[in-house]
Design a protein around this motif. Structure first.
Motif, PDB file in Angstrom:
ATOM      1  N   PHE A  70     -41.146 -21.136  23.433  1.00  0.00           N
ATOM      2  CA  PHE A  70     -41.644 -22.184  22.609  1.00  0.00           C
ATOM      3  C   PHE A  70     -43.011 -21.572  21.678  1.00  0.00           C
ATOM      4  N   TYR A  71     -43.188 -22.134  20.627  1.00  0.00           N
ATOM      5  CA  TYR A  71     -44.267 -21.606  19.843  1.00  0.00           C
ATOM      6  C   TYR A  71     -45.000 -22.651  19.272  1.00  0.00           C
ATOM      7  N   GLU A  72     -46.438 -22.739  19.061  1.00  0.00           N
ATOM      8  CA  GLU A  72     -47.225 -23.603  18.677  1.00  0.00           C
ATOM      9  C   GLU A  72     -47.371 -23.454  17.098  1.00  0.00           C
ATOM     10  N   GLY A  73     -47.500 -24.503  16.205  1.00  0.00           N
ATOM     11  CA  GLY A  73     -47.577 -24.383  14.768  1.00  0.00           C
ATOM     12  C   GLY A  73     -46.457 -24.802  14.138  1.00  0.00           C
ATOM     13  N   GLY A  74     -46.465 -24.821  12.802  1.00  0.00           N
ATOM     14  CA  GLY A  74     -45.402 -25.286  11.977  1.00  0.00           C
ATOM     15  C   GLY A  74     -44.464 -24.114  11.645  1.00  0.00           C
ATOM     16  N   ALA A  75     -43.517 -24.497  11.203  1.00  0.00           N
ATOM     17  CA  ALA A  75     -42.481 -23.448  10.546  1.00  0.00           C
ATOM     18  C   ALA A  75     -42.605 -22.759   9.289  1.00  0.00           C
ATOM     19  N   ARG A 134     -38.590 -14.450  13.824  1.00  0.00           N
ATOM     20  CA  ARG A 134     -39.135 -13.950  15.158  1.00  0.00           C
ATOM     21  C   ARG A 134     -40.069 -12.904  15.117  1.00  0.00           C
ATOM     22  N   THR A 135     -39.870 -12.136  14.235  1.00  0.00           N
ATOM     23  CA  THR A 135     -40.905 -11.055  14.004  1.00  0.00           C
ATOM     24  C   THR A 135     -42.435 -11.531  13.294  1.00  0.00           C
ATOM     25  N   ALA A 136     -42.465 -12.735  13.000  1.00  0.00           N
ATOM     26  CA  ALA A 136     -43.528 -13.455  12.256  1.00  0.00           C
ATOM     27  C   ALA A 136     -44.279 -14.318  13.303  1.00  0.00           C
ATOM     28  N   LEU A 137     -43.620 -14.485  14.530  1.00  0.00           N
ATOM     29  CA  LEU A 137     -44.020 -15.301  15.814  1.00  0.00           C
ATOM     30  C   LEU A 137     -44.856 -14.508  16.718  1.00  0.00           C
ATOM     31  N   PRO A 138     -45.889 -15.048  17.232  1.00  0.00           N
ATOM     32  CA  PRO A 138     -46.662 -14.417  18.469  1.00  0.00           C
ATOM     33  C   PRO A 138     -46.000 -14.414  19.743  1.00  0.00           C
ATOM     34  N   GLU A 139     -46.373 -13.470  20.452  1.00  0.00           N
ATOM     35  CA  GLU A 139     -45.815 -13.392  21.745  1.00  0.00           C
ATOM     36  C   GLU A 139     -45.990 -14.540  22.567  1.00  0.00           C
ATOM     37  N   ALA A 159     -28.821 -36.533   8.290  1.00  0.00           N
ATOM     38  CA  ALA A 159     -29.194 -35.385   7.888  1.00  0.00           C
ATOM     39  C   ALA A 159     -30.288 -34.943   8.875  1.00  0.00           C
ATOM     40  N   GLU A 160     -30.645 -33.729   9.278  1.00  0.00           N
ATOM     41  CA  GLU A 160     -31.465 -33.054   9.952  1.00  0.00           C
ATOM     42  C   GLU A 160     -32.413 -31.949   9.653  1.00  0.00           C
ATOM     43  N   THR A 161     -33.559 -32.173   9.079  1.00  0.00           N
ATOM     44  CA  THR A 161     -34.406 -30.957   8.754  1.00  0.00           C
ATOM     45  C   THR A 161     -34.608 -29.874  10.010  1.00  0.00           C
ATOM     46  N   MET A 162     -34.525 -28.759   9.729  1.00  0.00           N
ATOM     47  CA  MET A 162     -34.900 -27.872  10.910  1.00  0.00           C
ATOM     48  C   MET A 162     -35.813 -26.565  10.128  1.00  0.00           C
ATOM     49  N   GLY A 163     -36.981 -26.428  10.929  1.00  0.00           N
ATOM     50  CA  GLY A 163     -37.687 -25.201  10.499  1.00  0.00           C
ATOM     51  C   GLY A 163     -37.202 -24.126  10.796  1.00  0.00           C
ATOM     52  N   TYR A 164     -37.868 -23.062  10.058  1.00  0.00           N
ATOM     53  CA  TYR A 164     -37.299 -21.676  10.399  1.00  0.00           C
ATOM     54  C   TYR A 164     -38.387 -20.518  10.042  1.00  0.00           C
ATOM     55  N   THR A 165     -38.728 -19.515  11.119  1.00  0.00           N
ATOM     56  CA  THR A 165     -39.678 -18.751  11.024  1.00  0.00           C
ATOM     57  C   THR A 165     -38.989 -17.575  11.772  1.00  0.00           C
ATOM     58  N   PHE A 171     -23.296 -26.937   9.044  1.00  0.00           N
ATOM     59  CA  PHE A 171     -23.922 -26.281  10.065  1.00  0.00           C
ATOM     60  C   PHE A 171     -25.075 -25.217   9.942  1.00  0.00           C
ATOM     61  N   ALA A 172     -25.742 -24.825  11.017  1.00  0.00           N
ATOM     62  CA  ALA A 172     -26.770 -24.058  10.952  1.00  0.00           C
ATOM     63  C   ALA A 172     -26.494 -23.032  12.221  1.00  0.00           C
ATOM     64  N   ILE A 173     -26.502 -21.902  11.764  1.00  0.00           N
ATOM     65  CA  ILE A 173     -26.366 -20.848  13.059  1.00  0.00           C
ATOM     66  C   ILE A 173     -27.878 -19.967  13.243  1.00  0.00           C
ATOM     67  N   PHE A 174     -28.342 -20.149  14.420  1.00  0.00           N
ATOM     68  CA  PHE A 174     -29.534 -19.743  14.698  1.00  0.00           C
ATOM     69  C   PHE A 174     -29.380 -18.401  15.815  1.00  0.00           C
ATOM     70  N   PHE A 175     -29.695 -17.144  15.279  1.00  0.00           N
ATOM     71  CA  PHE A 175     -29.531 -16.174  16.008  1.00  0.00           C
ATOM     72  C   PHE A 175     -31.056 -15.850  17.048  1.00  0.00           C
ATOM     73  N   PRO A 176     -30.731 -15.017  17.949  1.00  0.00           N
ATOM     74  CA  PRO A 176     -32.098 -14.454  18.853  1.00  0.00           C
ATOM     75  C   PRO A 176     -33.290 -14.227  17.914  1.00  0.00           C
ATOM     76  N   GLN A 177     -33.073 -13.600  16.760  1.00  0.00           N
ATOM     77  CA  GLN A 177     -34.015 -13.406  15.895  1.00  0.00           C
ATOM     78  C   GLN A 177     -34.613 -14.443  15.219  1.00  0.00           C
ATOM     79  N   ASP A 178     -34.318 -15.485  15.055  1.00  0.00           N
ATOM     80  CA  ASP A 178     -34.537 -16.757  14.312  1.00  0.00           C
ATOM     81  C   ASP A 178     -35.291 -17.961  15.283  1.00  0.00           C
ATOM     82  N   GLY A 179     -36.545 -18.003  14.592  1.00  0.00           N
ATOM     83  CA  GLY A 179     -37.261 -19.267  15.328  1.00  0.00           C
ATOM     84  C   GLY A 179     -36.861 -20.413  14.371  1.00  0.00           C
TER      85      GLY A 179
END
Length: 147
Positions: free
Chosen positions: A103-108, A87-92, A79-85, A119-127
């Motif tokens: 890449f972004y600093e800080g936790g998910a 993209r609209t909540a992430l800084p430039e 099993a693999e854990t993946m963080g999610y945030t 499976f997990a699918i991450f689109f461009p809007q998905d950190g």
């Protein structure tokens, strides 16, 4: 972001014309027997990165986004854990166009666990922050699909 079982992957082919090629590739390939490395399926439009990644703690796993590609991530060995945030909540942050990654600093904000057979699918809007596991290594595949 989508999390589901591999049995349902074919239900998502309407989201991107290349998703059907992923389903076909998986049906014709012994996925777990693949050696680590890149396998081109449709040039730079669709390829698979088979890898053995190092397990990380949530603090070590960096959030990332991609502007051009969609990730379909599938663990094989554990099993693999993946963080999610969102993209609209992430800084430039600076974008690396050569590697299609930011890449972004800080936790998910949230975490999901993807088990073998899922499976997990991450689109461009998905950190996303992959490879979180207490296991030393995670054998997995990441399909890179042009958005």
């Amino acid at each position: 972001m989508i999390l589901d079982t591999l049995n349902n992957l074919k239900k998502y082919v309407a989201l991107n014309p290349r998703f059907q090629q992923v389903v076909d590739f998986m049906a014709a390939t012994d996925m777990e027997a693949q050696a680590p490395g890149k396998v081109e399926i449709d040039g730079e439009e669709l390829f698979a990165n088979f890898c053995v990644a190092q397990g990380k703690t949530p603090d070590q796993a960096k959030l990332e986004t991609h502007d051009v590609m969609i990730d379909i991530q599938m663990p094989f060995s554990c099993a693999e854990t993946m963080g999610y945030t969102p993209r609209t909540a992430l800084p430039e942050q600076p974008y690396n166009s050569e590697k299609d990654i930011t890449f972004y600093e800080g936790g998910a904000e949230q975490y999901i666990t993807v088990h073998p057979g899922e499976f997990a699918i991450f689109f461009p809007q998905d950190g996303h922050a992959p490879c979180i596991s207490s296991e030393k290594e995670i054998k997995k595949v990441i399909f890179k699909v042009k958005a």
